[in-house]
Design an enzyme around this catalytic site. Structure first.
Site, PDB file in Angstrom:
ATOM      1  N   HIS A   1      16.227 -75.016   5.506  1.00 57.69           N
ATOM      2  CA  HIS A   1      17.632 -74.887   5.127  1.00 57.69           C
ATOM      3  C   HIS A   1      18.390 -76.216   5.286  1.00 57.69           C
ATOM      4  O   HIS A   1      19.062 -76.675   4.375  1.00 57.69           O
ATOM      5  CB  HIS A   1      18.280 -73.779   5.963  1.00 57.69           C
ATOM      6  CG  HIS A   1      19.760 -73.682   5.807  1.00 57.69           C
ATOM      7  ND1 HIS A   1      20.343 -73.144   4.681  1.00 57.69           N
ATOM      8  CD2 HIS A   1      20.773 -74.084   6.614  1.00 57.69           C
ATOM      9  CE1 HIS A   1      21.663 -73.207   4.807  1.00 57.69           C
ATOM     10  NE2 HIS A   1      21.947 -73.769   5.973  1.00 57.69           N
TER      11      HIS A   1
ATOM     12  N   GLU B   1      36.654 -66.128   6.880  1.00 57.90           N
ATOM     13  CA  GLU B   1      36.293 -66.869   5.693  1.00 57.90           C
ATOM     14  C   GLU B   1      37.218 -66.591   4.513  1.00 57.90           C
ATOM     15  O   GLU B   1      36.780 -66.317   3.402  1.00 57.90           O
ATOM     16  CB  GLU B   1      34.843 -66.550   5.290  1.00 57.90           C
ATOM     17  CG  GLU B   1      34.115 -67.756   4.763  1.00 57.90           C
ATOM     18  CD  GLU B   1      32.604 -67.585   4.818  1.00 57.90           C
ATOM     19  OE1 GLU B   1      32.081 -66.727   4.119  1.00 57.90           O
ATOM     20  OE2 GLU B   1      31.956 -68.336   5.570  1.00 57.90           O
TER      21      GLU B   1
ATOM     22  N   GLU C   1      23.320 -80.456   9.482  1.00 59.01           N
ATOM     23  CA  GLU C   1      24.582 -79.733   9.705  1.00 59.01           C
ATOM     24  C   GLU C   1      25.531 -80.578  10.564  1.00 59.01           C
ATOM     25  O   GLU C   1      26.748 -80.510  10.402  1.00 59.01           O
ATOM     26  CB  GLU C   1      24.326 -78.375  10.370  1.00 59.01           C
ATOM     27  CG  GLU C   1      23.355 -77.462   9.630  1.00 59.01           C
ATOM     28  CD  GLU C   1      23.990 -76.658   8.479  1.00 59.01           C
ATOM     29  OE1 GLU C   1      25.211 -76.789   8.242  1.00 59.01           O
ATOM     30  OE2 GLU C   1      23.248 -75.913   7.817  1.00 59.01           O
TER      31      GLU C   1
ATOM     32  N   HIS D   1      26.133 -76.700   0.723  1.00 57.96           N
ATOM     33  CA  HIS D   1      25.387 -75.447   0.685  1.00 57.96           C
ATOM     34  C   HIS D   1      25.271 -74.853  -0.714  1.00 57.96           C
ATOM     35  O   HIS D   1      24.351 -74.093  -0.981  1.00 57.96           O
ATOM     36  CB  HIS D   1      26.020 -74.428   1.630  1.00 57.96           C
ATOM     37  CG  HIS D   1      25.693 -74.688   3.073  1.00 57.96           C
ATOM     38  ND1 HIS D   1      26.064 -75.862   3.719  1.00 57.96           N
ATOM     39  CD2 HIS D   1      25.016 -73.962   3.997  1.00 57.96           C
ATOM     40  CE1 HIS D   1      25.632 -75.828   4.963  1.00 57.96           C
ATOM     41  NE2 HIS D   1      24.995 -74.683   5.164  1.00 57.96           N
TER      42      HIS D   1
ATOM     43  N   LYS E   1      29.360 -64.686  12.405  1.00 57.72           N
ATOM     44  CA  LYS E   1      28.710 -64.137  11.209  1.00 57.72           C
ATOM     45  C   LYS E   1      27.326 -63.648  11.621  1.00 57.72           C
ATOM     46  O   LYS E   1      26.535 -64.399  12.200  1.00 57.72           O
ATOM     47  CB  LYS E   1      28.585 -65.202  10.103  1.00 57.72           C
ATOM     48  CG  LYS E   1      29.887 -65.393   9.350  1.00 57.72           C
ATOM     49  CD  LYS E   1      29.665 -65.785   7.889  1.00 57.72           C
ATOM     50  CE  LYS E   1      29.306 -67.227   7.728  1.00 57.72           C
ATOM     51  NZ  LYS E   1      29.172 -67.605   6.300  1.00 57.72           N
TER      52      LYS E   1
ATOM     53  N   ARG F   1      37.517 -71.830   6.048  1.00 54.95           N
ATOM     54  CA  ARG F   1      36.129 -71.740   6.491  1.00 54.95           C
ATOM     55  C   ARG F   1      35.156 -72.100   5.376  1.00 54.95           C
ATOM     56  O   ARG F   1      34.010 -72.471   5.631  1.00 54.95           O
ATOM     57  CB  ARG F   1      35.867 -70.331   7.036  1.00 54.95           C
ATOM     58  CG  ARG F   1      34.679 -70.294   7.963  1.00 54.95           C
ATOM     59  CD  ARG F   1      34.691 -69.070   8.842  1.00 54.95           C
ATOM     60  NE  ARG F   1      33.353 -68.855   9.369  1.00 54.95           N
ATOM     61  CZ  ARG F   1      33.040 -67.984  10.313  1.00 54.95           C
ATOM     62  NH1 ARG F   1      33.968 -67.243  10.856  1.00 54.95           N
ATOM     63  NH2 ARG F   1      31.812 -67.861  10.732  1.00 54.95           N
TER      64      ARG F   1
ATOM     65  N   LYS G   1      33.166 -76.603  14.498  1.00 56.71           N
ATOM     66  CA  LYS G   1      32.974 -75.225  14.015  1.00 56.71           C
ATOM     67  C   LYS G   1      34.025 -74.316  14.643  1.00 56.71           C
ATOM     68  O   LYS G   1      34.610 -73.461  13.967  1.00 56.71           O
ATOM     69  CB  LYS G   1      31.558 -74.739  14.342  1.00 56.71           C
ATOM     70  CG  LYS G   1      31.313 -73.289  13.935  1.00 56.71           C
ATOM     71  CD  LYS G   1      30.386 -73.122  12.771  1.00 56.71           C
ATOM     72  CE  LYS G   1      30.425 -71.696  12.226  1.00 56.71           C
ATOM     73  NZ  LYS G   1      29.168 -71.188  11.736  1.00 56.71           N
TER      74      LYS G   1
ATOM     75  N   HIS H   1      21.636 -74.195  -1.682  1.00 60.24           N
ATOM     76  CA  HIS H   1      21.021 -72.887  -1.941  1.00 60.24           C
ATOM     77  C   HIS H   1      20.226 -72.899  -3.239  1.00 60.24           C
ATOM     78  O   HIS H   1      19.181 -72.248  -3.337  1.00 60.24           O
ATOM     79  CB  HIS H   1      22.090 -71.795  -1.996  1.00 60.24           C
ATOM     80  CG  HIS H   1      22.588 -71.390  -0.642  1.00 60.24           C
ATOM     81  ND1 HIS H   1      23.809 -70.813  -0.425  1.00 60.24           N
ATOM     82  CD2 HIS H   1      22.011 -71.497   0.574  1.00 60.24           C
ATOM     83  CE1 HIS H   1      23.966 -70.577   0.857  1.00 60.24           C
ATOM     84  NE2 HIS H   1      22.896 -70.992   1.493  1.00 60.24           N
TER      85      HIS H   1
ATOM     86  N   ASN I   1      30.835 -74.737   3.898  1.00 57.39           N
ATOM     87  CA  ASN I   1      29.776 -74.612   2.886  1.00 57.39           C
ATOM     88  C   ASN I   1      29.482 -75.929   2.191  1.00 57.39           C
ATOM     89  O   ASN I   1      28.727 -75.955   1.215  1.00 57.39           O
ATOM     90  CB  ASN I   1      30.155 -73.548   1.853  1.00 57.39           C
ATOM     91  CG  ASN I   1      30.092 -72.162   2.449  1.00 57.39           C
ATOM     92  OD1 ASN I   1      29.243 -71.893   3.292  1.00 57.39           O
ATOM     93  ND2 ASN I   1      30.997 -71.299   2.038  1.00 57.39           N
TER      94      ASN I   1
ATOM     95  N   ARG J   1      28.935 -48.834  17.182  1.00 53.36           N
ATOM     96  CA  ARG J   1      30.024 -49.516  16.456  1.00 53.36           C
ATOM     97  C   ARG J   1      30.468 -50.801  17.139  1.00 53.36           C
ATOM     98  O   ARG J   1      31.595 -51.253  16.965  1.00 53.36           O
ATOM     99  CB  ARG J   1      31.229 -48.604  16.265  1.00 53.36           C
ATOM    100  CG  ARG J   1      30.907 -47.417  15.419  1.00 53.36           C
ATOM    101  CD  ARG J   1      32.143 -46.647  15.032  1.00 53.36           C
ATOM    102  NE  ARG J   1      31.736 -45.455  14.319  1.00 53.36           N
ATOM    103  CZ  ARG J   1      31.353 -44.332  14.923  1.00 53.36           C
ATOM    104  NH1 ARG J   1      31.356 -44.252  16.231  1.00 53.36           N
ATOM    105  NH2 ARG J   1      30.977 -43.305  14.194  1.00 53.36           N
TER     106      ARG J   1
END
Ligand SMILES: NC(=O)c1ccc[n+]([C@@H]2O[C@H](COP(=O)([O-])OP(=O)(O)OC[C@H]3O[C@@H](n4cnc5c(N)ncnc54)[C@H](O)[C@@H]3O)[C@@H](O)[C@H]2O)c1
Ligand SMILES: [Zn+2]
Length: 382
Positions: free
Chosen positions: A282, A254, A194, A265, A152, A258, A244, A269, A262, A130
């Site tokens: 990417h 998020e 980025e 993005h 993340k 946050r 960041k 995507h 994106n 955990r």
């Protein structure tokens, strides 16, 4: 040679609970063991280094030597880590190693690699017992400025990228710019997208600094690691990590702010999906997504053509693609509806309003989206 901690620049990710440092400096890899010791891990603590074959070949021995020199009980697991191997099955291999090596609550996983290794090793650490500690040692530009910071973690599901995951903050992020010496140039350029993103969403001095650097050396622009040079690289890593870190600290899970990360993005995507994963990296797709978002913002009167031209020039200077194949409008709109960033059926776009500032809008109409994508499909204006 070990690097004195004082020669590393440290940026704090100021979370209310368990804040952690991002330490940046050439030669940092050699101080990995020492830095982990400074975070309170005692000699004898078990450390599992997770890496992939390419990175292991270049840097595995140096990482292991530094950990052992600090008295840590280190072992290394080499996993295949292409995007198509970013799966629960690969994470299970990390869990198997954690079991075999008897990792305990106080043990640590070190993720040594790009974003794929970082996401999987982070997820394995989040889920083993955990949650055990993880230290991120990113080796791609993209992972240094983005994936390694923020907690993340996760893997892909056949239904989509990163659908399985957890938030699990690292105890330390150690960034050694010298590790980029072996990174393929195309991967370097993708990471630069980025960096440019941070400039547009919130750091106009960074944007200007990149512009100046690109103009100073039009030959390589920002498109080559060697062209960028060590001082600029250090600086843009620091600014990007700080950007960041600020956003993550303000919005760890998020909820709101946050989402500005994106930028580029949403349509990025779409480009990745419709053109087939692997056609564009990417970061390349994000560059195209930023251009498309800029077109939408122009059409909505949010930002000016001259700002869009500045964004385009910087993306060009980074050697990133500026055009894409014509995509069927229905396919684009369908793909947007399947995106994770849809809320209540509305697609949320991060749109630029000035260099250094963006807004989130969910009222972009289909015709504007289609026109923006068409604008990128046209032959590039000179
Ligand atoms: N967790 C997050 O917040 C977050 C953010 C952005 C992206 N990501 C994830 O990151 C992944 C992409 O990461 P990436 O762009 O780093 O790609 P990657 O991890 O696939 O690495 C790219 C390639 O570079 C090689 N490589 C890595 N470091 C090297 C080095 N120093 N020298 C030589 N070769 C090296 C790798 O073996 C690989 O072939 C995606 O899966 C994406 O979902 C996560
Ligand atoms: Zn990204």
């Amino acid at each position: 040679m070990p690097v004195a901690p004082s020669t590393l620049r440290t940026i704090e990710v100021a979370l209310a609970q368990n804040p952690y440092p991002v330490a940046i400096g050439s030669g940092a890899l050699e101080s990995l063991g020492e830095q982990i010791g400074a975070r309170g891990f005692r000699p004898g603590a078990k450390v599992l280094v997770v890496t992939n074959p390419v990175v292991a070949e270049h840097y595995g021995a140096r990482a292991a030597a530094s950990l052992k020199a600090a008295g840590l009980d280190a072992s290394t697991l080499v996993i295949e880590a292409g995007e198509d191997q970013k799966t629960p099955a690969t994470v299970a291999l990390i869990h198997d190693a954690a079991f075999e090596r008897r990792l305990e609550r106080g043990s640590l996983i070190v993720a040594l690699g790009g974003g794929v290794v970082g996401d999987m090793a982070g997820f394995a650490a989040a889920t083993w017992l955990r949650g055990i500690f993880v230290v991120q040692v990113p080796t791609t530009l993209l992972a240094m400025v983005d994936a390694a910071i923020g907690g993340k973690t996760g893997v892909n599901h056949p239904g989509g990228k990163n659908l399985i995951g957890a938030f699990h903050q690292p105890s330390l992020v150690l960034i050694d710019p010298a590790l980029l010496a072996t990174l393929p140039e195309r991967e370097f350029r993708a990471g630069m997208a980025e960096v440019i993103k941070y400039g547009v969403i919130g750091d106009s001095p960074l944007f200007s600094y990149l512009e100046t650097a690109a103009q100073r050396d039009p030959q390589t622009g920002l498109a080559s690691r060697n062209g960028v040079g060590a001082p600029l690289l250090q600086r843009l890593l620091e600014r990007s990590a700080a950007a960041k870190a600020r956003v993550v600290a303000a919005d760890e899970r998020e909820g709101g702010l946050r989402a500005i990360l994106n930028y580029g993005h949403t349509l990025g995507h779409v480009v990745e999906t419709l053109c087939g994963y692997g056609t564009y990296l990417h970061g390349e797709a994000v560059g195209l997504g930023m251009l498309a978002a800029g077109e939408i913002a122009c059409a909505m009167g949010l930002w000016s053509r001259s700002e869009q031209d500045r964004q385009r020039a910087l993306i060009a200077a980074a050697g990133l693609p500026l055009t894409l194949p014509l995509l069927a409008p229905e396919a684009v709109l369908d793909c947007l509806q399947g995106d994770k960033k849809v809320r209540n059926g509305k697609v949320r776009f991060v749109l630029p309003t000035a260099i250094g500032s963006v807004v989130i809008r969910d009222d972009v109409d289909a015709a504007t989206i289609t026109a923006a994508m068409d604008a990128l499909s046209a032959p590039a204006a000179s």
